[in-house]
Write a protein that holds these residues in place. Structure first.
Motif, PDB file in Angstrom:
ATOM      1  N   GLY A 174     -33.904 -13.612  41.130  1.00  0.00           N
ATOM      2  CA  GLY A 174     -34.127 -12.670  40.036  1.00  0.00           C
ATOM      3  C   GLY A 174     -33.751 -11.250  40.408  1.00  0.00           C
ATOM      4  O   GLY A 174     -33.100 -10.538  39.633  1.00  0.00           O
ATOM      5  N   LEU A 175     -34.151 -10.838  41.604  1.00  0.00           N
ATOM      6  CA  LEU A 175     -33.811  -9.483  42.033  1.00  0.00           C
ATOM      7  C   LEU A 175     -32.316  -9.337  42.287  1.00  0.00           C
ATOM      8  O   LEU A 175     -31.751  -8.261  42.035  1.00  0.00           O
ATOM      9  CB  LEU A 175     -34.606  -9.103  43.280  1.00  0.00           C
ATOM     10  CG  LEU A 175     -36.074  -8.740  43.040  1.00  0.00           C
ATOM     11  CD1 LEU A 175     -36.763  -8.412  44.350  1.00  0.00           C
ATOM     12  CD2 LEU A 175     -36.193  -7.578  42.086  1.00  0.00           C
ATOM     13  N   ALA A 176     -31.660 -10.376  42.783  1.00  0.00           N
ATOM     14  CA  ALA A 176     -30.214 -10.309  42.990  1.00  0.00           C
ATOM     15  C   ALA A 176     -29.483 -10.130  41.662  1.00  0.00           C
ATOM     16  O   ALA A 176     -28.558  -9.315  41.551  1.00  0.00           O
ATOM     17  CB  ALA A 176     -29.722 -11.563  43.705  1.00  0.00           C
ATOM     18  N   LEU A 177     -29.900 -10.862  40.646  1.00  0.00           N
ATOM     19  CA  LEU A 177     -29.286 -10.713  39.325  1.00  0.00           C
ATOM     20  C   LEU A 177     -29.572  -9.339  38.726  1.00  0.00           C
ATOM     21  O   LEU A 177     -28.690  -8.706  38.139  1.00  0.00           O
ATOM     22  CB  LEU A 177     -29.778 -11.813  38.387  1.00  0.00           C
ATOM     23  CG  LEU A 177     -29.301 -13.220  38.717  1.00  0.00           C
ATOM     24  CD1 LEU A 177     -29.973 -14.241  37.795  1.00  0.00           C
ATOM     25  CD2 LEU A 177     -27.799 -13.319  38.618  1.00  0.00           C
ATOM     26  N   LEU A 178     -30.801  -8.874  38.890  1.00  0.00           N
ATOM     27  CA  LEU A 178     -31.162  -7.546  38.401  1.00  0.00           C
ATOM     28  C   LEU A 178     -30.323  -6.479  39.099  1.00  0.00           C
ATOM     29  O   LEU A 178     -29.818  -5.549  38.465  1.00  0.00           O
ATOM     30  CB  LEU A 178     -32.652  -7.286  38.622  1.00  0.00           C
ATOM     31  CG  LEU A 178     -33.167  -5.907  38.218  1.00  0.00           C
ATOM     32  CD1 LEU A 178     -33.057  -5.721  36.711  1.00  0.00           C
ATOM     33  CD2 LEU A 178     -34.596  -5.727  38.680  1.00  0.00           C
ATOM     34  N   GLY A 179     -30.166  -6.595  40.402  1.00  0.00           N
ATOM     35  CA  GLY A 179     -29.352  -5.654  41.152  1.00  0.00           C
ATOM     36  C   GLY A 179     -27.899  -5.656  40.709  1.00  0.00           C
ATOM     37  O   GLY A 179     -27.270  -4.599  40.607  1.00  0.00           O
ATOM     38  N   ALA A 180     -27.355  -6.838  40.441  1.00  0.00           N
ATOM     39  CA  ALA A 180     -25.972  -6.929  39.979  1.00  0.00           C
ATOM     40  C   ALA A 180     -25.794  -6.238  38.634  1.00  0.00           C
ATOM     41  O   ALA A 180     -24.806  -5.522  38.411  1.00  0.00           O
ATOM     42  CB  ALA A 180     -25.549  -8.390  39.892  1.00  0.00           C
ATOM     43  N   VAL A 181     -26.752  -6.418  37.755  1.00  0.00           N
ATOM     44  CA  VAL A 181     -26.678  -5.767  36.439  1.00  0.00           C
ATOM     45  C   VAL A 181     -26.786  -4.250  36.594  1.00  0.00           C
ATOM     46  O   VAL A 181     -26.004  -3.496  35.998  1.00  0.00           O
ATOM     47  CB  VAL A 181     -27.785  -6.310  35.506  1.00  0.00           C
ATOM     48  CG1 VAL A 181     -27.887  -5.481  34.251  1.00  0.00           C
ATOM     49  CG2 VAL A 181     -27.523  -7.767  35.173  1.00  0.00           C
ATOM     50  N   ILE A 182     -27.729  -3.804  37.400  1.00  0.00           N
ATOM     51  CA  ILE A 182     -27.891  -2.364  37.612  1.00  0.00           C
ATOM     52  C   ILE A 182     -26.631  -1.776  38.256  1.00  0.00           C
ATOM     53  O   ILE A 182     -26.172  -0.701  37.863  1.00  0.00           O
ATOM     54  CB  ILE A 182     -29.142  -2.075  38.460  1.00  0.00           C
ATOM     55  CG1 ILE A 182     -30.402  -2.401  37.661  1.00  0.00           C
ATOM     56  CG2 ILE A 182     -29.169  -0.627  38.928  1.00  0.00           C
ATOM     57  CD1 ILE A 182     -31.678  -2.333  38.473  1.00  0.00           C
ATOM     58  N   GLY A 183     -26.082  -2.464  39.224  1.00  0.00           N
ATOM     59  CA  GLY A 183     -24.868  -1.988  39.873  1.00  0.00           C
ATOM     60  C   GLY A 183     -23.687  -1.909  38.915  1.00  0.00           C
ATOM     61  O   GLY A 183     -22.933  -0.937  38.922  1.00  0.00           O
ATOM     62  N   GLY A 184     -23.525  -2.923  38.109  1.00  0.00           N
ATOM     63  CA  GLY A 184     -22.441  -2.908  37.124  1.00  0.00           C
ATOM     64  C   GLY A 184     -22.586  -1.789  36.116  1.00  0.00           C
ATOM     65  O   GLY A 184     -21.612  -1.101  35.776  1.00  0.00           O
ATOM     66  N   LEU A 185     -23.803  -1.572  35.656  1.00  0.00           N
ATOM     67  CA  LEU A 185     -24.032  -0.498  34.695  1.00  0.00           C
ATOM     68  C   LEU A 185     -23.839   0.873  35.335  1.00  0.00           C
ATOM     69  O   LEU A 185     -23.327   1.797  34.691  1.00  0.00           O
ATOM     70  CB  LEU A 185     -25.446  -0.610  34.101  1.00  0.00           C
ATOM     71  CG  LEU A 185     -25.688  -1.826  33.213  1.00  0.00           C
ATOM     72  CD1 LEU A 185     -27.155  -1.889  32.786  1.00  0.00           C
ATOM     73  CD2 LEU A 185     -24.774  -1.808  32.007  1.00  0.00           C
TER      74      LEU A 185
END
Length: 56
Positions: free
Chosen positions: A5-16
């Motif tokens: 969950g945190l890896a996916l959240l981090g990927a979204v935050i990084g992309g944004l």
């Protein structure tokens, strides 16, 4: 589960973050990967700590 969950959240935050800074596709992918990996490490540490605390 926490780590995923945190890896996916981090990927979204990084992309944004990269998109907000005006990056192209490669920049967005690199930021998403970097943030995802960083959040994954934090998630793994949190998972191990939580597991050790609950298995007493």
């Amino acid at each position: 589960m926490i780590a995923i969950g945190l890896a996916l959240l981090g990927a979204v935050i990084g992309g944004l973050t990269a998109r907000k800074r005006g990056g192209n596709r490669k920049d967005i992918a690199q930021y998403a990967t970097g943030y995802g990996m960083a959040f994954l490490v934090v998630g793994m540490i949190a998972t191990v700590m939580l597991d050790r605390m609950l298995s007493l």
